[in-house]
Design an enzyme around this catalytic site. Structure first.
Site, PDB file in Angstrom:
ATOM      1  N   ASP A  99       0.845  -1.197   0.000  1.00  0.00           N
ATOM      2  CA  ASP A  99       0.000   0.000   0.000  1.00  0.00           C
ATOM      3  C   ASP A  99       0.877   1.243   0.000  1.00  0.00           C
ATOM      4  OD1 ASP A  99      -2.091  -1.768   0.414  1.00  0.00           O
ATOM      5  OD2 ASP A  99      -2.011  -1.525   2.598  1.00  0.00           O
TER       6      ASP A  99
HETATM    7  N1  URA Z   1      -0.870  -5.901   4.255  1.00  0.00           N
HETATM    8  C1  URA Z   1      -1.370  -4.658   4.271  1.00  0.00           C
HETATM    9  O1  URA Z   1      -2.328  -4.365   4.962  1.00  0.00           O
HETATM   10  N2  URA Z   1      -0.766  -3.729   3.489  1.00  0.00           N
HETATM   11  C2  URA Z   1       0.313  -3.975   2.725  1.00  0.00           C
HETATM   12  O2  URA Z   1       0.816  -3.092   2.057  1.00  0.00           O
HETATM   13  C3  URA Z   1       0.820  -5.297   2.742  1.00  0.00           C
HETATM   14  C4  URA Z   1       0.208  -6.247   3.508  1.00  0.00           C
END
Ligand code: URA
Length: 256
Positions: A99
């Site tokens: 993310d």
């Molecule tokens: N889990 C999440 O919530 N975000 C990420 O970027 C990777 C794994």
């Protein structure tokens, strides 16, 4: 040579040769025969084909800072991980995604097979995240994280969850979570489901790889041994695919 030069997959090229549809310098090509890609005149079904130089594979390990998206073409993204790469002229893509507000270990490559084996859940490659959460994590929350949580897209697979530290004054906990699957925003959703909000999230490890020696925003090439080891890990995990991945601490012992 045909496959490496982009005529088709190895199997497709073998079948073209076996069925006598490939000519090299006017002769029907034989399986296993060598030809010089720079000088040979190659025809498939009587038509001359241009043999490109094999595309060199690229494997990069980036320490992604927060604030960068993994999408190459996102009109709304201010900054993408591709802005951090210098002198990479090939088309490369990320192996899975992090993310925008997640930091840490991100792999980039131009090798579709590598990306598939590392990102596809059937290969169960472990990925370890460190999360700083608001509140003091209870042993029960850790057990739930380990044993599986019902999210809107189904139960999560068993995971490893370790409490690293708690700070009662600041009312935060740090936990480490190792997942064997990779769903969208999975760590944040799992934490929310047990009543905690991730204040910061960093991917620390992917298979055998860690962030050691890499400052945020910098990257390095993977060594060929590292690439081989990752592919071997993926093959081992696939071979064990019938057996569900095991959390380090069994669920029924986790609260003892
Ligand atoms: N889990 C999440 O919530 N975000 C990420 O970027 C990777 C794994």
């Amino acid at each position: 040579m045909l496959a490496a030069a982009g005529i088709g997959s190895r199997r497709a090229c073998e079948s073209l040769i076996a069925s006598g549809r490939v000519m090299v310098d006017g002769q029907v090509a034989r399986l296993g025969a060598k030809a010089n890609p720079e000088t040979a005149a190659i025809q498939v079904d009587g038509r001359r084909v241009a043999v490109r130089d094999p595309i060199a594979p690229i494997y990069l390990l980036l320490n992604k800072p927060i604030g960068y998206t993994c999408t190459a073409h996102d009109a709304h993204a201010e900054r993408t991980v591709y802005d951090l790469l210098k002198n990479v002229n090939e088309r490369i893509f990320t192996v899975g995604r992090l993310d925008e507000d997640t930091a840490g270990l991100l792999l980039l490559t131009n090798d579709g097979n590598f990306a598939y084996r590392l990102a596809h859940p059937r290969f169960h490659l472990p990925k370890t995240y460190q999360a700083v959460v608001r509140g003091i994590i209870s042993p029960w929350a850790l057990t739930d994280l380990r044993c599986g949580i019902l999210l809107e897209d189904g139960m999560t697979a068993p995971a490893d969850a370790q409490l690293i530290e708690t700070d009662r004054k600041r009312n935060v906990s740090v936990i480490q979570l190792t997942l064997y699957e990779g769903r969208n925003r999975q760590v944040r959703r799992m934490l929310n489901a047990v009543g905690f909000k991730a204040l910061a999230l960093t991917r620390m490890r992917f298979g055998n790889l860690t962030l050691t020696g890499l400052a945020p925003g910098t990257y390095r090439k993977l060594q060929s041994g590292e690439v081989k080891e990752l592919m071997m890990l993926a093959a081992q995990h696939e071979a064990n695919a019938e057996i569900p991945p095991q959390a380090e601490m069994p669920c029924d012992e986790a609260n003892e």
